[in-house]
Design a protein around this motif. Structure first.
Motif, PDB file in Angstrom:
ATOM      1  N   UNK A   1      -3.562 -19.669 -25.630  1.00  0.00           N
ATOM      2  CA  UNK A   1      -3.788 -18.462 -26.418  1.00  0.00           C
ATOM      3  C   UNK A   1      -4.317 -17.331 -25.542  1.00  0.00           C
ATOM      4  N   UNK A   2      -5.204 -17.666 -24.593  1.00  0.00           N
ATOM      5  CA  UNK A   2      -5.767 -16.631 -23.726  1.00  0.00           C
ATOM      6  C   UNK A   2      -4.691 -15.975 -22.879  1.00  0.00           C
ATOM      7  N   UNK A   3      -3.672 -16.754 -22.495  1.00  0.00           N
ATOM      8  CA  UNK A   3      -2.577 -16.197 -21.694  1.00  0.00           C
ATOM      9  C   UNK A   3      -1.710 -15.264 -22.535  1.00  0.00           C
ATOM     10  N   UNK A   4      -1.476 -15.640 -23.791  1.00  0.00           N
ATOM     11  CA  UNK A   4      -0.692 -14.778 -24.681  1.00  0.00           C
ATOM     12  C   UNK A   4      -1.430 -13.462 -24.924  1.00  0.00           C
ATOM     13  N   UNK A   5      -2.741 -13.543 -25.112  1.00  0.00           N
ATOM     14  CA  UNK A   5      -3.539 -12.329 -25.300  1.00  0.00           C
ATOM     15  C   UNK A   5      -3.503 -11.482 -24.035  1.00  0.00           C
ATOM     16  N   UNK A   6      -3.651 -12.135 -22.895  1.00  0.00           N
ATOM     17  CA  UNK A   6      -3.640 -11.421 -21.620  1.00  0.00           C
ATOM     18  C   UNK A   6      -2.308 -10.694 -21.406  1.00  0.00           C
ATOM     19  N   UNK A   7      -1.199 -11.374 -21.690  1.00  0.00           N
ATOM     20  CA  UNK A   7       0.118 -10.755 -21.511  1.00  0.00           C
ATOM     21  C   UNK A   7       0.293  -9.541 -22.414  1.00  0.00           C
ATOM     22  N   UNK A   8      -0.184  -9.661 -23.654  1.00  0.00           N
ATOM     23  CA  UNK A   8      -0.079  -8.551 -24.593  1.00  0.00           C
ATOM     24  C   UNK A   8      -0.890  -7.358 -24.119  1.00  0.00           C
ATOM     25  N   UNK A   9      -2.134  -7.606 -23.742  1.00  0.00           N
ATOM     26  CA  UNK A   9      -2.999  -6.518 -23.288  1.00  0.00           C
ATOM     27  C   UNK A   9      -2.477  -5.894 -21.994  1.00  0.00           C
ATOM     28  N   UNK A  10      -1.979  -6.727 -21.098  1.00  0.00           N
ATOM     29  CA  UNK A  10      -1.446  -6.207 -19.831  1.00  0.00           C
ATOM     30  C   UNK A  10      -0.280  -5.259 -20.090  1.00  0.00           C
ATOM     31  N   UNK A  11       0.647  -5.679 -20.939  1.00  0.00           N
ATOM     32  CA  UNK A  11       1.796  -4.830 -21.249  1.00  0.00           C
ATOM     33  C   UNK A  11       1.349  -3.519 -21.890  1.00  0.00           C
ATOM     34  N   UNK A  12       0.379  -3.600 -22.790  1.00  0.00           N
ATOM     35  CA  UNK A  12      -0.082  -2.391 -23.472  1.00  0.00           C
ATOM     36  C   UNK A  12      -0.776  -1.427 -22.507  1.00  0.00           C
ATOM     37  N   UNK A  13      -1.492  -1.965 -21.533  1.00  0.00           N
ATOM     38  CA  UNK A  13      -2.152  -1.109 -20.539  1.00  0.00           C
ATOM     39  C   UNK A  13      -1.120  -0.480 -19.615  1.00  0.00           C
ATOM     40  N   UNK A  14      -0.198  -1.290 -19.124  1.00  0.00           N
ATOM     41  CA  UNK A  14       0.814  -0.780 -18.196  1.00  0.00           C
ATOM     42  C   UNK A  14       1.735   0.226 -18.889  1.00  0.00           C
ATOM     43  N   UNK A  15       2.084  -0.052 -20.145  1.00  0.00           N
ATOM     44  CA  UNK A  15       2.955   0.859 -20.888  1.00  0.00           C
ATOM     45  C   UNK A  15       2.238   2.130 -21.340  1.00  0.00           C
ATOM     46  N   UNK A  16       0.904   2.103 -21.298  1.00  0.00           N
ATOM     47  CA  UNK A  16       0.136   3.277 -21.714  1.00  0.00           C
ATOM     48  C   UNK A  16      -0.242   3.267 -23.178  1.00  0.00           C
ATOM     49  N   UNK A  17       0.091   2.171 -23.889  1.00  0.00           N
ATOM     50  CA  UNK A  17      -0.298   2.075 -25.297  1.00  0.00           C
ATOM     51  C   UNK A  17      -1.812   2.105 -25.429  1.00  0.00           C
ATOM     52  N   UNK A  18      -2.480   1.430 -24.509  1.00  0.00           N
ATOM     53  CA  UNK A  18      -3.940   1.517 -24.423  1.00  0.00           C
ATOM     54  C   UNK A  18      -4.260   2.477 -23.277  1.00  0.00           C
ATOM     55  N   UNK A  19      -4.800   3.613 -23.639  1.00  0.00           N
ATOM     56  CA  UNK A  19      -4.998   4.701 -22.670  1.00  0.00           C
ATOM     57  C   UNK A  19      -6.128   4.394 -21.696  1.00  0.00           C
ATOM     58  N   UNK A  20      -6.073   4.975 -20.498  1.00  0.00           N
ATOM     59  CA  UNK A  20      -7.161   4.823 -19.530  1.00  0.00           C
ATOM     60  C   UNK A  20      -8.494   5.232 -20.152  1.00  0.00           C
ATOM     61  N   UNK A  21      -9.506   4.403 -19.940  1.00  0.00           N
ATOM     62  CA  UNK A  21     -10.831   4.706 -20.469  1.00  0.00           C
ATOM     63  C   UNK A  21     -11.066   4.224 -21.888  1.00  0.00           C
ATOM     64  N   UNK A  22     -10.010   3.752 -22.578  1.00  0.00           N
ATOM     65  CA  UNK A  22     -10.186   3.302 -23.954  1.00  0.00           C
ATOM     66  C   UNK A  22     -10.956   1.986 -23.991  1.00  0.00           C
ATOM     67  N   UNK A  23     -11.730   1.800 -25.047  1.00  0.00           N
ATOM     68  CA  UNK A  23     -12.592   0.633 -25.171  1.00  0.00           C
ATOM     69  C   UNK A  23     -11.778  -0.627 -25.478  1.00  0.00           C
ATOM     70  N   UNK A  24     -12.234  -1.734 -24.923  1.00  0.00           N
ATOM     71  CA  UNK A  24     -11.624  -3.030 -25.185  1.00  0.00           C
ATOM     72  C   UNK A  24     -12.713  -3.932 -25.779  1.00  0.00           C
ATOM     73  N   UNK A  25     -12.883  -3.823 -27.078  1.00  0.00           N
ATOM     74  CA  UNK A  25     -13.949  -4.539 -27.775  1.00  0.00           C
ATOM     75  C   UNK A  25     -13.417  -5.894 -28.237  1.00  0.00           C
ATOM     76  N   UNK A  26     -14.084  -6.953 -27.846  1.00  0.00           N
ATOM     77  CA  UNK A  26     -13.595  -8.303 -28.121  1.00  0.00           C
ATOM     78  C   UNK A  26     -13.294  -8.532 -29.599  1.00  0.00           C
ATOM     79  N   UNK A  27     -14.227  -8.200 -30.463  1.00  0.00           N
ATOM     80  CA  UNK A  27     -14.043  -8.505 -31.888  1.00  0.00           C
ATOM     81  C   UNK A  27     -12.891  -7.692 -32.483  1.00  0.00           C
TER      82      UNK A  27
END
Length: 265
Positions: free
Chosen positions: A55-81
């Motif tokens: 599960x951690x790898x699936x989450x990591x892949x999703x977040x990585x793609x979103x960061x690289x694609x710019x869906x999650x903007x530089x400086x945006x918060x990554x709150x666990x909950x």
């Protein structure tokens, strides 16, 4: 059933793991309530360890793609909950994923608070461009010397996918396929140490390669590089690689200026 086989019971059936790590799923049917002797087993599928993605790898892949694609903007918060709720997972795999992405250079940890998407400074980008130039100059030259028919087919597929996405105006896919093209070139170079170094920097380089708006320009330069690699024209490949790096550096700088994110510390 052998004693070394672990059995996991469920309401619908049972699952057991054999000696080599395969997962055998057995559907159980009861002929009459309360009579274990009347159970009959039906094989409904086999899943191997290779099919399982943590599960951690699936989450990591999703977040990585979103960061690289710019869906999650530089400086945006990554709150666990918040991420856990968004992805429908517990907080533990999110925590593990964020830790891995810190190691990849895409996330900046903030002690006693949330992590944030890394904000690459002008100096960060300059450093990446310098290292990329050294690695890719070598990779393209070696690829022209050592390419195989299977490797060329893979490179052609990457390029065709990139061009098709660019023609549709699908920027995210075009950038991803452009990054795939560069990674396949490194594979064609057939140098274990070069591949190891590329792997260390892979996420940051994929991010860097996505910092542009000129999809057709990059696809056309990749086409020319492909043809030179196919022809084993090492000198031509070296010239085109130098030109491609210069174009990329210029377009990345332009993109960052237009986006207002070309910051320094």
């Amino acid at each position: 059933m052998p004693s070394d086989v672990g059995i996991h019971r469920s309401r619908d059936g049972l699952v057991y793991r054999d000696k080599v790590g395969g997962i055998q799923i057995v559907a159980m049917h009861r002929a009459a309530p309360g009579r274990m002797n009347d159970l009959r087993c039906e094989n409904v599928g086999m899943a191997t360890a290779e099919d399982f993605t943590p599960e951690s790898e699936r989450v990591m892949n999703t977040l990585r793609d979103e960061i690289i694609d710019g869906t999650r903007a530089p400086g945006s918060r990554l709150v666990e909950r918040e991420i856990a709720a968004e992805l429908g997972v517990s907080r533990l795999p999110v925590r593990d994923a964020l830790r891995s992405l810190v190691g990849e250079g895409l996330v900046t940890p903030r002690p006693r608070t949330w992590a944030v998407v890394r904000e690459f400074t002008h100096s960060d980008v300059s450093d990446l461009n310098e290292v990329r130039s050294a690695l890719e100059t070598l990779a393209f030259r070696l690829a022209a010397q050592r390419r195989t028919r299977a490797g060329l087919a893979k490179l052609r597929a990457d390029l065709d996918d990139e061009r098709a996405a660019a023609a549709k105006g699908d920027a995210a896919t075009a950038r991803r396929k452009a990054a795939d093209f560069h990674e396949t070139v490194t594979e064609l170079a057939d140098n274990a140490l070069l591949s190891e170094l590329d792997g260390i920097l892979q996420s940051r380089l994929r991010w860097l390669l996505g910092q542009h708006d000129d999809l057709d320009v990059f696809a056309q330069e990749h086409e020319e590089l492909y043809l030179a690699i196919e022809a084993r024209d090492v000198q031509r490949v070296a010239e085109l690689a130098a030109q491609h790096l210069a174009t990329s550096t210029e377009k990345i700088a332009q993109h960052r200026r237009n986006s207002g994110v070309d910051i320094d510390e």
